[in-house]
Design a protein around this motif. Sequence first.
Motif, short mmCIF file in Angstrom:
data_model
loop_
_atom_site.label_atom_id
_atom_site.label_comp_id
_atom_site.label_asym_id
_atom_site.label_seq_id
_atom_site.Cartn_x
_atom_site.Cartn_y
_atom_site.Cartn_z
N TYR A 140 41.63 47.13 38.63
CA TYR A 140 42.56 46.22 39.24
C TYR A 140 43.86 46.06 38.46
CZ TYR A 140 43.86 41.19 40.73
OH TYR A 140 44.76 40.37 40.96
N PRO A 174 39.11 34.02 48.36
CA PRO A 174 37.35 34.45 48.83
C PRO A 174 36.50 34.55 47.44
CG PRO A 174 39.71 35.65 47.67
CD PRO A 174 40.21 33.89 48.04
N LEU A 175 37.37 33.83 45.90
CA LEU A 175 36.13 33.19 45.35
C LEU A 175 36.11 31.94 44.57
CD1 LEU A 175 36.37 36.60 42.74
CD2 LEU A 175 34.89 34.27 41.96
N ARG A 315 26.77 33.74 50.64
CA ARG A 315 26.80 34.56 51.23
C ARG A 315 27.32 35.48 52.00
NH1 ARG A 315 21.24 34.21 49.50
NH2 ARG A 315 20.71 34.35 47.72
N PHE A 318 31.04 34.01 51.56
CA PHE A 318 32.02 34.40 50.08
C PHE A 318 31.42 35.94 49.40
CE2 PHE A 318 31.89 29.36 50.33
CZ PHE A 318 33.30 29.47 51.23
N THR A 320 33.10 38.70 48.57
CA THR A 320 33.43 38.62 47.39
C THR A 320 33.04 37.82 46.36
OG1 THR A 320 35.68 38.26 49.06
CG2 THR A 320 35.58 38.80 45.97
N LEU A 321 32.57 36.77 46.39
CA LEU A 321 32.22 35.52 45.57
C LEU A 321 30.73 36.14 45.50
CD1 LEU A 321 32.01 33.67 43.14
CD2 LEU A 321 30.67 32.05 45.05
N ARG A 323 28.93 39.32 45.20
CA ARG A 323 29.07 40.55 44.90
C ARG A 323 29.72 40.39 44.12
NH1 ARG A 323 32.00 41.73 49.19
NH2 ARG A 323 33.93 42.36 48.49
N ALA A 324 30.48 39.59 42.94
CA ALA A 324 30.83 39.04 41.55
C ALA A 324 30.20 38.59 40.93
CB ALA A 324 32.30 37.94 41.86
#
Length: 343
Positions: A140, A174-175, A315, A318, A320-321, A323-324
Motif C-alpha cells: 500500500y 471502514p477502519l 466483524r 467492519f 477491514t478492521l 482483518r487488521a
Amino acid sequence: MRRAVVIGAGGQIGKPAVEALARDGWEVTALSRGGGRHPDWPGEVRTRRLDREDDAALGALIGDGCDLVVDLVAYGARHARQLTGLADRIGSAVVVSSVSVYEDGQGRGFDTMAAPDGLPRYPVPIREDQATVPPGEATYSTRKAALEHELLAAGDRLPTTVLRPGAIHGPGSPLPRELYFVKRNLDGRRRRVLAFRGESVFHASAARNIAELVRLAAARPGSRVLNACDPLPPTVSEIGSAVDAVMGVETETVLLDGPAHGSVGSSPWSVELPLVCDMSAAERELGYRPVVSCPQALPETVEWLVRRLSEEDWREAFPTLARAYPDLFDYAAEDAWFGARPA
C-alpha cells in the motif's frame, strides 16, 4: 460556474468533500461505483456510476473538460497515469495519498514495523520533505508513493495537490479505531489495559478536515504535497476518556510501562513512538484551519458506531478492521491477565 468531478464520492471522505465544494460554489459531479446520492448533498449535485478501472468511462464523464478533479481513491501509478492522460481536459487536481509513504531516513516505515528493529523513528513533527518509501507495486505504501511520484512529475501539465492524511476517522470509516472503546463500553467492560502507558500518539485526520483541505486546494491550484491532519492529536488514553465522556460511563485504565502482553493492552493506536505531522505548510499555503478536532468529532462517530453495532456483529460490520486487528476484543485473555496479576 466552475465544474468539479469527484471520484470516490461514495466513501468516507466523499460525502463531506462533495458538500464542501458545492457549498463553495462548485458545480459538482459525484462519481462512485454505486452512483448513489447522500441525503445531505444539495439537489444540484449530479451523481453518476463509475468503475474506477474503466479509463474510457472516466474520460467520457470528464467530457470536454472540467476545472477540477478530486480523486479520493487513487492508488498506484496506473491511476496517476489515468489522470495525467486527461491533463488537457482537467484544470487541476486534488488527490488523496497517505502518511504511510513516510520513512525515517533509515529505510524504516509502515511496512517494516513488524520486523526486528523495523520500528520507524520519525522526527516530531513530520514535514512534507521527509524521506518517503521508493515507489513500487509491492505494498500500500509503495503504491501510494508511486501515485505521488507520477502526479508530481506531471505537475507542469496537471497541477495537483497531493494530500497525506493520517488515521482517517468519522462516520463511514471502514477502519473505525474508536470501536475499540465503544464496543467495550457497550459490553460492560469497565477496565481496560493500554500499552506504553496510554501515551501512544498516531496523528488522525477527520474526514471533514480533509474535505476542508480539498476545498481550499481547489481554490488555489498548484503542484504540491501537504499533510492533511487534525490539530495536535490526543494520546490513546485521552481518546478513551473522551469516548467514555460521550457515552456517559466511567472506566478504570490500567497502564503498561511497555508493549502489550499479546492482545492485552493492544489497541489500534498502540505505537511505541509518536507519529505526528506538521500542518504548518497547509496553514501557510492554503490558509488551512481545522473545522473539527478529534474530541469534537467523536459524538457523531460514537452515535454511528452504536447504531451499526445494534444491527450486526462488529466483524460483519467492519471486516477491514477485523482483518487488521483480529484479537481486538479478546476478553478471555484480558480476564486471565487480570486474574494473574498480583493483588
